[in-house]
Design a protein around this motif. Structure first.
Motif, mmCIF file in Angstrom:
data_model
loop_
_atom_site.group_PDB
_atom_site.id
_atom_site.type_symbol
_atom_site.label_atom_id
_atom_site.label_comp_id
_atom_site.label_asym_id
_atom_site.label_seq_id
_atom_site.Cartn_x
_atom_site.Cartn_y
_atom_site.Cartn_z
ATOM 1 N N SER A 59 -6.037 -1.268 -10.769
ATOM 2 C CA SER A 59 -6.301 -0.284 -9.717
ATOM 3 C C SER A 59 -7.159 -0.926 -8.631
ATOM 4 O O SER A 59 -8.157 -1.592 -8.929
ATOM 5 C CB SER A 59 -7.021 0.931 -10.292
ATOM 6 O OG SER A 59 -6.178 1.618 -11.196
ATOM 7 N N HIS A 90 -1.015 6.209 -11.104
ATOM 8 C CA HIS A 90 -0.067 5.266 -10.502
ATOM 9 C C HIS A 90 0.029 4.000 -11.342
ATOM 10 O O HIS A 90 1.114 3.427 -11.515
ATOM 11 C CB HIS A 90 -0.514 4.931 -9.076
ATOM 12 C CG HIS A 90 0.464 4.075 -8.332
ATOM 13 N ND1 HIS A 90 0.103 2.942 -7.650
ATOM 14 C CD2 HIS A 90 1.800 4.173 -8.174
ATOM 15 C CE1 HIS A 90 1.152 2.387 -7.095
ATOM 16 N NE2 HIS A 90 2.206 3.123 -7.398
ATOM 17 N N ASP A 125 0.810 -1.224 0.000
ATOM 18 C CA ASP A 125 0.000 0.000 0.000
ATOM 19 C C ASP A 125 0.840 1.270 0.000
ATOM 20 O O ASP A 125 0.399 2.306 0.473
ATOM 21 C CB ASP A 125 -0.942 0.010 1.210
ATOM 22 C CG ASP A 125 -0.188 0.008 2.526
ATOM 23 O OD1 ASP A 125 1.040 -0.228 2.505
ATOM 24 O OD2 ASP A 125 -0.809 0.251 3.580
ATOM 25 N N ASP A 126 2.064 1.212 -0.521
ATOM 26 C CA ASP A 126 2.912 2.385 -0.628
ATOM 27 C C ASP A 126 3.253 2.613 -2.101
ATOM 28 O O ASP A 126 3.887 1.777 -2.734
ATOM 29 C CB ASP A 126 4.198 2.190 0.194
ATOM 30 C CG ASP A 126 5.067 3.429 0.213
ATOM 31 O OD1 ASP A 126 5.716 3.709 -0.812
ATOM 32 O OD2 ASP A 126 5.108 4.116 1.240
ATOM 33 N N LYS A 127 2.831 3.746 -2.633
ATOM 34 C CA LYS A 127 2.978 4.016 -4.065
ATOM 35 C C LYS A 127 4.433 3.969 -4.524
ATOM 36 O O LYS A 127 4.773 3.262 -5.475
ATOM 37 C CB LYS A 127 2.399 5.399 -4.400
ATOM 38 C CG LYS A 127 0.900 5.491 -4.416
ATOM 39 C CD LYS A 127 0.495 6.889 -4.881
ATOM 40 C CE LYS A 127 -1.014 7.033 -4.974
ATOM 41 N NZ LYS A 127 -1.395 8.371 -5.465
ATOM 42 N N ASP A 128 5.286 4.744 -3.862
ATOM 43 C CA ASP A 128 6.673 4.857 -4.298
ATOM 44 C C ASP A 128 7.425 3.544 -4.146
ATOM 45 O O ASP A 128 8.220 3.162 -5.013
ATOM 46 C CB ASP A 128 7.388 5.965 -3.511
ATOM 47 C CG ASP A 128 6.821 7.341 -3.820
ATOM 48 O OD1 ASP A 128 6.301 7.530 -4.941
ATOM 49 O OD2 ASP A 128 6.876 8.224 -2.947
ATOM 50 N N ALA A 173 -2.277 -0.995 -8.219
ATOM 51 C CA ALA A 173 -2.158 0.450 -8.388
ATOM 52 C C ALA A 173 -3.219 1.158 -7.556
ATOM 53 O O ALA A 173 -4.287 0.597 -7.274
ATOM 54 C CB ALA A 173 -2.299 0.831 -9.859
ATOM 55 N N PHE A 174 -2.945 2.393 -7.195
ATOM 56 C CA PHE A 174 -3.891 3.172 -6.404
ATOM 57 C C PHE A 174 -4.895 3.917 -7.281
ATOM 58 O O PHE A 174 -6.032 4.117 -6.902
ATOM 59 C CB PHE A 174 -3.140 4.172 -5.520
ATOM 60 C CG PHE A 174 -2.600 3.559 -4.262
ATOM 61 C CD1 PHE A 174 -3.089 3.925 -3.034
ATOM 62 C CD2 PHE A 174 -1.612 2.586 -4.313
ATOM 63 C CE1 PHE A 174 -2.595 3.344 -1.872
ATOM 64 C CE2 PHE A 174 -1.116 2.004 -3.166
ATOM 65 C CZ PHE A 174 -1.613 2.391 -1.940
#
Length: 643
Positions: free
Chosen positions: A535, A521, A491-494, A516-517
């Motif tokens: 997503s 993303h 759950d962390d995009k980067d 993906a969020f």
């Protein structure tokens, strides 16, 4: 020659003994190196005048470190940091330099001397802070990221400082040096810009930076491909060292910071397919040279000057660190750093830095500071660096427990098995994927960084390991190199983006499925090489919309037709939107062309959903309404999750 071997042996013995003991006592490797230098230098006198010469050589470890830092930053990421660079870094440097300059003037020093002192003490230790962040896993914290922005701005600011300091020269010092014939010392260094007019100096600097940037982008790849074709690891290592040494030499010849040149080269090569090989080859040299640098800092403490000026040096050291801490704390409050991050930011940057030695030497060569002041200030810089690991210990032992309660850091699990699928993240998203795979007899290895989630999952009989899947060594231990699939459900995009990028480079034969969020993303993950992206809200939102229609008594068959029409149009237009997103070079990825296509997508979906039932009936031939009560049978309790 024998003498050099003896000195090398002494330094290595000191490091081998002191560093493991310091690590075992929880003091960190940096403090271990500093103690080792203190013992072999001022305490037992095993090393002497050669320490300064060795320190100049060891400073190349700082150059290598900044090259590796640059490799971790894409130009787009660097641009995204501009607000923190200018805000946090600019405020810290400006306020600290101003306060220390004012204090020096109040103590009776001339303005030029005071300003030079203020600039020197405004800098912090990039080497100690980043090394400690890496050891303690603090790079990705908000406090760690903010501290890195300040350090990066400081390293860049060294360039204008080097240009400004010669303008502050004291005529009396210059004439005195000329009378004693010592002026020739400053001419021993090679320079391409000595004697040039200001416009010529500027032109040479711009040309050098352009050469590093353009050459790094266009010339390095063919070079590395040529070298890699030899399949000789030592030649690739030699090429990497040649690149960094050459850039450092070029920057030194034009009067710039070699560390900044190496950082710039690292940023240029951040997108190179050889990035990870470069990291692997440079890392051992960086660690050894940085350790040697810290030893020389400890060994270089002059007890004679220290004993003669003990009260003054102690007062200056404490004052400098308190002033810097006060400025940093105020900035942390202004920029809304919270809880432990505020204190990490404050304590980690409260020392002077290794570039302080560079500026002191430069100030001496340009007759800006008297020698007696330089000897005192050198000790203040060294002692403040020596005290820095203690500040990190204070943070670990006294501050962190206040925000974590009695919770202790958990050791990562030993992964004792491998599977054909590695799943990173076992929250509500990863659980469903894992259930489907396990139900079909697919062997999975599940990783998650949240210890409470791992414990909860184990209570219901699902095997999972506590470990950070974003770390290459953990991913390799989990068997990613032999797996068929890597599912990234964190759950962390980067971090998800970095994992996709690393996995597709390190394990090109492994198929990567990524969560993906949102649309943007998802496009980023697709750009980095993910084989399939979904997503997290797409299907759930579509299902909720369908349930809303059914709740309004719209026939289930018509609802399913609407869902199918929506998905068909979305799939057809997705590639066009992705290409428009890729083509936009603004960094925001939303230009007029993208917006036009997105509006077109909205219109197509609207028209499709309004189409007559019979227009799409053939596509729905395989669907029949579910039997009564079917939805209730599918309901099951999900494991709770804090995502």
């Amino acid at each position: 020659m024998t003498g050099y071997f003896l000195y090398a042996f002494i330094y290595l013995v000191a490091a081998v003994i002191a560093v493991p003991i310091a690590k075992r006592l929880g003091l960190g490797s940096v403090l271990g190196y500093l103690i080792a230098g203190l013992v072999i230098g001022p305490v037992f006198g095993l090393v002497g005048d050669e320490t300064t010469t060795i320190q100049h050589f060891a400073e190349f470890g700082v150059v290598m470190m900044l090259f590796l830092v640059g490799l971790e930053l894409e130009p787009r990421s660097l641009w995204a940091m501009k607000s923190k660079l200018l805000g946090l870094g600019g405020l810290q440097l400006g306020l600290t330099a101003a306060l220390i300059t004012a204090a020096a003037i109040a103590l009776g020093q001339p303005f030029g001397v005071s300003l030079t002192i203020g600039l020197i003490f405004a800098l912090s230790s990039t080497a100690i802070v980043l090394q400690t962040f890496q050891e303690k896993g603090l790079q990705q914290t908000e406090g760690g990221k903010s501290a890195f922005s300040v350090l990066l701005f400081q390293d860049i600011a060294v360039i204008p400082m080097l240009a400004l300091i010669p303008l502050l020269a004291i005529p009396e010092l210059a004439s005195s040096a000329a009378e004693h014939g010592s002026s020739s010392e400053s001419h021993n260094n090679l320079s391409l810009v000595e004697g040039l007019p200001p416009w010529g100096y500027g032109l040479v600097i711009i040309s050098s930076v352009a050469f590093v940037t353009v050459g790094g982008h266009y010339l390095s790849r063919p070079l590395f491909k040529f070298v890699a074709s030899s399949h000789l690891r030592e030649i690739f290592t030699a090429t990497a060292l040649m690149l960094i040494i050459g850039i450092a030499a070029l920057m030194g010849l034009v009067g710039l910071s070699p560390a900044l040149g190496a950082f710039l080269a690292g940023v240029v090569l951040a997108n190179s397919e050889f990035r990870h090989e470069l990291e692997a080859n440079i890392e051992p040299f960086k660690g050894l040279l940085l350790g040697l640098f810290f030893i020389t800092v400890g060994a270089g403490i002059n007890f004679g000057v220290l004993s003669d000026n003990a009260v003054l040096i102690a007062a200056l050291t404490i004052t400098v660190m308190l002033v810097k801490a006060m400025v940093l704390y105020v900035i942390a409050v202004v920029f809304k750093l919270r809880e432990s991050n505020k204190w990490l930011f404050t304590l980690s940057l409260a020392q002077a830095g290794e570039f302080g030695f560079v500026l002191l030497s430069f100030a001496s060569q340009n007759y800006v500071l008297p020698s007696n002041i330089i000897s005192v200030l050198s000790l203040v810089v060294a002692i403040s660096m020596f005290l820095t690991p203690g500040l990190f210990i204070l943070f670990d032992k006294a501050i962190m427990p206040r925000y974590q309660g009695s919770k202790t850091q958990r050791e990562q699990d030993t992964i004792d098995e491998q599977g054909s699928v590695v799943i990173a993240g076992i929250g509500r998203f990863g659980q469903i994927i894992n259930r489907l795979l396990v139900a079909n007899d697919v062997k999975t290895v599940v990783l998650d960084i949240r210890s409470e989630q791992i414990d909860l999952i184990r209570r219901v009989g699902t095997k999972a390991y506590f470990g950070d899947a974003s770390k290459p060594d953990i991913l390799h231990t989990a068997g990613a190199h032999d797996a068929s699939l890597l599912v990234i459900a964190i759950d962390d995009k980067d971090t998800a983006a970095e994992m996709v990028k690393y996995a597709k480079h390190a394990y090109p034969n492994v198929k990567v499925l990524a969560r993906a969020f949102d649309r943007g993303h998802g496009y980023r993950l697709r750009q980095l090489g993910a084989d399939y992206v979904v997503s997290e809200t797409y299907h759930s939102a579509l299902e909720m919309g369908a349930e809303a229609l059914r709740s309004l008594n719209i026939h289930p068959f018509h609802v399913e037709r609407q869902k199918m029409a929506y998905k068909n149009i979305e799939d057809q237009q997705n590639d066009m939107l992705y290409k428009a997103w890729i083509d936009d070079a603004s960094g925001e990825r939303i230009d007029n062309n993208y917006l036009k296509l997105f509006i077109e997508l909205e219109s197509l979906i609207k028209n499709a959903l309004k189409a007559d039932l019979h227009d799409k009936h053939s596509k729905m031939r395989g669907w029949t309404p579910p039997p009564k009560g079917y939805a209730e049978k599918l309901e099951h309790d999900e494991i709770p999750d804090n995502e």
